[in-house]
Design a protein around this motif. Structure first.
Motif, PDB file in Angstrom:
ATOM      1  N   MET A 101       0.848  -1.185   0.000  1.00  0.00           N
ATOM      2  CA  MET A 101       0.000   0.000   0.000  1.00  0.00           C
ATOM      3  C   MET A 101       0.892   1.247   0.000  1.00  0.00           C
ATOM      4  N   SER A 102       0.653   2.153  -0.939  1.00  0.00           N
ATOM      5  CA  SER A 102       1.451   3.373  -1.008  1.00  0.00           C
ATOM      6  C   SER A 102       0.984   4.360   0.056  1.00  0.00           C
ATOM      7  N   THR A 103       1.915   5.147   0.516  1.00  0.00           N
ATOM      8  CA  THR A 103       1.578   6.168   1.510  1.00  0.00           C
ATOM      9  C   THR A 103       1.901   7.536   0.953  1.00  0.00           C
ATOM     10  N   SER A 104       1.155   8.525   1.381  1.00  0.00           N
ATOM     11  CA  SER A 104       1.384   9.889   0.925  1.00  0.00           C
ATOM     12  C   SER A 104       2.670  10.410   1.555  1.00  0.00           C
ATOM     13  N   PRO A 105       3.445  11.189   0.797  1.00  0.00           N
ATOM     14  CA  PRO A 105       4.664  11.753   1.377  1.00  0.00           C
ATOM     15  C   PRO A 105       4.331  12.730   2.489  1.00  0.00           C
ATOM     16  N   ALA A 106       5.241  12.858   3.431  1.00  0.00           N
ATOM     17  CA  ALA A 106       5.027  13.799   4.529  1.00  0.00           C
ATOM     18  C   ALA A 106       4.984  15.218   3.971  1.00  0.00           C
ATOM     19  N   PRO A 107       4.122  16.064   4.518  1.00  0.00           N
ATOM     20  CA  PRO A 107       4.059  17.437   4.028  1.00  0.00           C
ATOM     21  C   PRO A 107       5.363  18.173   4.309  1.00  0.00           C
ATOM     22  N   LEU A 108       5.704  19.112   3.427  1.00  0.00           N
ATOM     23  CA  LEU A 108       6.929  19.881   3.624  1.00  0.00           C
ATOM     24  C   LEU A 108       6.859  20.701   4.904  1.00  0.00           C
ATOM     25  N   VAL A 109       5.661  21.186   5.211  1.00  0.00           N
ATOM     26  CA  VAL A 109       5.446  21.933   6.454  1.00  0.00           C
ATOM     27  C   VAL A 109       4.574  21.069   7.366  1.00  0.00           C
ATOM     28  N   PRO A 110       5.079  20.662   8.520  1.00  0.00           N
ATOM     29  CA  PRO A 110       4.273  19.839   9.431  1.00  0.00           C
ATOM     30  C   PRO A 110       2.984  20.551   9.844  1.00  0.00           C
ATOM     31  N   PRO A 111       1.918  19.794  10.126  1.00  0.00           N
ATOM     32  CA  PRO A 111       0.643  20.401  10.505  1.00  0.00           C
ATOM     33  C   PRO A 111       0.735  21.380  11.665  1.00  0.00           C
ATOM     34  N   LEU A 112       1.678  21.175  12.590  1.00  0.00           N
ATOM     35  CA  LEU A 112       1.811  22.069  13.736  1.00  0.00           C
ATOM     36  C   LEU A 112       2.094  23.507  13.305  1.00  0.00           C
ATOM     37  N   PHE A 113       2.689  23.682  12.119  1.00  0.00           N
ATOM     38  CA  PHE A 113       3.104  25.017  11.692  1.00  0.00           C
ATOM     39  C   PHE A 113       2.356  25.521  10.455  1.00  0.00           C
ATOM     40  N   GLN A 114       1.418  24.752   9.954  1.00  0.00           N
ATOM     41  CA  GLN A 114       0.717  25.169   8.742  1.00  0.00           C
ATOM     42  C   GLN A 114      -0.180  26.376   9.009  1.00  0.00           C
ATOM     43  N   GLY A 115      -0.034  27.402   8.163  1.00  0.00           N
ATOM     44  CA  GLY A 115      -0.852  28.610   8.291  1.00  0.00           C
ATOM     45  C   GLY A 115      -0.591  29.409   9.542  1.00  0.00           C
ATOM     46  N   LEU A 116       0.545  29.173  10.191  1.00  0.00           N
ATOM     47  CA  LEU A 116       0.800  29.803  11.490  1.00  0.00           C
ATOM     48  C   LEU A 116       1.302  31.237  11.370  1.00  0.00           C
ATOM     49  N   PHE A 117       2.023  31.564  10.281  1.00  0.00           N
ATOM     50  CA  PHE A 117       2.728  32.837  10.185  1.00  0.00           C
ATOM     51  C   PHE A 117       1.976  33.824   9.296  1.00  0.00           C
ATOM     52  N   ASP A 118       1.168  34.683   9.887  1.00  0.00           N
ATOM     53  CA  ASP A 118       0.542  35.760   9.126  1.00  0.00           C
ATOM     54  C   ASP A 118       1.606  36.800   8.791  1.00  0.00           C
ATOM     55  N   ASP A 119       1.607  37.265   7.559  1.00  0.00           N
ATOM     56  CA  ASP A 119       2.663  38.134   7.050  1.00  0.00           C
ATOM     57  C   ASP A 119       2.380  39.588   7.432  1.00  0.00           C
ATOM     58  N   ALA A 120       3.062  40.048   8.491  1.00  0.00           N
ATOM     59  CA  ALA A 120       2.896  41.415   8.988  1.00  0.00           C
ATOM     60  C   ALA A 120       4.087  42.282   8.620  1.00  0.00           C
ATOM     61  N   ALA A 121       4.626  42.097   7.410  1.00  0.00           N
ATOM     62  CA  ALA A 121       5.867  42.765   7.007  1.00  0.00           C
ATOM     63  C   ALA A 121       5.761  44.283   7.046  1.00  0.00           C
ATOM     64  N   VAL A 122       4.568  44.833   6.826  1.00  0.00           N
ATOM     65  CA  VAL A 122       4.452  46.298   6.755  1.00  0.00           C
ATOM     66  C   VAL A 122       4.325  46.941   8.131  1.00  0.00           C
ATOM     67  N   PHE A 123       4.217  46.120   9.177  1.00  0.00           N
ATOM     68  CA  PHE A 123       4.041  46.645  10.528  1.00  0.00           C
ATOM     69  C   PHE A 123       5.391  46.719  11.251  1.00  0.00           C
ATOM     70  N   PRO A 124       5.460  47.554  12.316  1.00  0.00           N
ATOM     71  CA  PRO A 124       6.702  47.623  13.104  1.00  0.00           C
ATOM     72  C   PRO A 124       6.995  46.266  13.744  1.00  0.00           C
ATOM     73  N   PRO A 125       8.268  45.936  13.954  1.00  0.00           N
ATOM     74  CA  PRO A 125       9.440  46.771  13.657  1.00  0.00           C
ATOM     75  C   PRO A 125       9.983  46.597  12.249  1.00  0.00           C
ATOM     76  N   GLY A 126       9.340  45.757  11.423  1.00  0.00           N
ATOM     77  CA  GLY A 126       9.836  45.535  10.071  1.00  0.00           C
ATOM     78  C   GLY A 126       9.638  46.734   9.166  1.00  0.00           C
ATOM     79  N   ASN A 127       8.394  47.260   9.142  1.00  0.00           N
ATOM     80  CA  ASN A 127       8.059  48.471   8.381  1.00  0.00           C
ATOM     81  C   ASN A 127       8.480  48.387   6.920  1.00  0.00           C
ATOM     82  N   LEU A 128       8.282  47.245   6.295  1.00  0.00           N
ATOM     83  CA  LEU A 128       8.592  47.101   4.877  1.00  0.00           C
ATOM     84  C   LEU A 128       7.606  47.937   4.058  1.00  0.00           C
ATOM     85  N   PRO A 129       8.076  48.719   3.094  1.00  0.00           N
ATOM     86  CA  PRO A 129       7.152  49.467   2.245  1.00  0.00           C
ATOM     87  C   PRO A 129       6.150  48.532   1.565  1.00  0.00           C
TER      88      PRO A 129
END
Length: 300
Positions: free
Chosen positions: A1-29
């Motif tokens: 029986m074939s198994t699906s490959p493990a995800p590149l990003v483990p479920p514990l970290f999926q969708g965890l990082f909202d991109d707040a680049a424009v906010f302090p202290p990064g303040n990216l334009p």
């Protein structure tokens, strides 16, 4: 029986990082943040990245930047794609419910992935969201930390428990007083855990492990500490996890989580805003919790 490959990003970290680049202290334009976010969304770690967060007052800038079809040369010299994907955006409304209607209208060119509404009155915020927010758009309500002390915390969490909305808690900022200690954060986390109330955090969580910033002297919580503490319902136990400074100890605990524990944790702690996507990924890789994908995109 074939198994699906493990995800590149483990479920514990999926969708965890909202991109707040424009906010302090990064303040990216904004003009740079949009192509950078698109690059994140096309990278091997895309499953870890949430929406691009934008304040209500910068949506015109965001719309102008989103109309540009290709990444800037500084970000990526690759040719522009034939079509520009719709940008997934999280609306951050520090001005409260008065900003909600205008922001939703201004966000028409985007896919609104969520709304984060700051307020001093949770009931009023819930009423405004009920009235104006489309049913398929999630929202989080942030109440100032000084109103969450003592009985105030239970009152606010009970209001949100009777609504479809998450809580939002500020875990840092640009001054020392913006960082709660482990007891204050533990009270919030366990209050949500006992109610089954989901939440997101924002600010100060760029790194996986609790540490003292060598430049500012600010005491930063680690997002891995928060993830592991999210399953606790006892404030003392949660505070102990939040206080842990050993990356080795935290990484070992993360590796031994069962699938059920991961589900419980991520149903509670849904995401956090970070002005850097690279820092948390680098930390996870250094701890052995994430392995960069060696396969070029075109070879897959």
């Amino acid at each position: 029986m074939s198994t699906s490959p493990a995800p590149l990003v483990p479920p514990l970290f999926q969708g965890l990082f909202d991109d707040a680049a424009v906010f302090p202290p990064g303040n990216l334009p904004v003009a740079d943040a949009v192509p950078a976010h698109r690059a994140h969304r096309a990278a091997w770690y895309a499953d870890a990245v949430g929406p691009l967060l934008c304040g209500a007052g910068r949506l015109d800038e965001l719309a102008a930047a989103a109309r540009r079809p290709g990444p800037s040369a500084a970000q990526d010299p690759a040719p522009a794609p034939a079509s520009v994907p719709v940008l997934r955006v999280g609306l951050v409304l520090p001005g409260g419910s008065a900003e909600l209607g205008p922001a939703l209208s201004a966000a028409a060119p985007f896919e609104v992935a969520g709304v984060e509404l700051a307020t001093r009155d949770a009931r009023e915020a819930v009423a405004a969201l009920d009235l104006l927010l489309p049913a398929d758009v999630p929202a989080a309500v942030e109440v100032p930390r000084e109103l969450l002390r003592g009985d105030g915390l239970d009152e606010v969490l009970d209001v949100l428990l009777d609504s479809p909305y998450r809580a939002k808690f500020r875990t840092g900022g640009v001054v020392a007083g913006a960082f709660p200690d482990e007891r204050e954060l533990a009270a919030f986390l366990t209050g949500c855990a006992r109610r089954g109330l989901p939440y997101k955090c924002t600010a100060g969580l760029h790194n996986a492990v609790r540490h003292t910033d060598p430049v500012t002297g600010f005491e930063h919580h680690g997002f891995l500490n928060v993830l592991l503490a999210a399953q606790e319902t006892d404030p003392a136990a949660a505070a102990e996890v939040l206080a842990e400074r050993s990356g080795e100890v935290l990484a070992k605990a993360a590796r031994t989580l069962s699938d059920r524990q991961v589900t419980v944790i991520r149903n509670s702690f849904t995401a956090f805003g970070t002005c850097s996507i690279a820092e948390p990924l680098d930390d996870l890789a250094a701890l052995g919790l994430l392995s960069p994908d060696p396969t070029p995109q075109e070879d897959r």
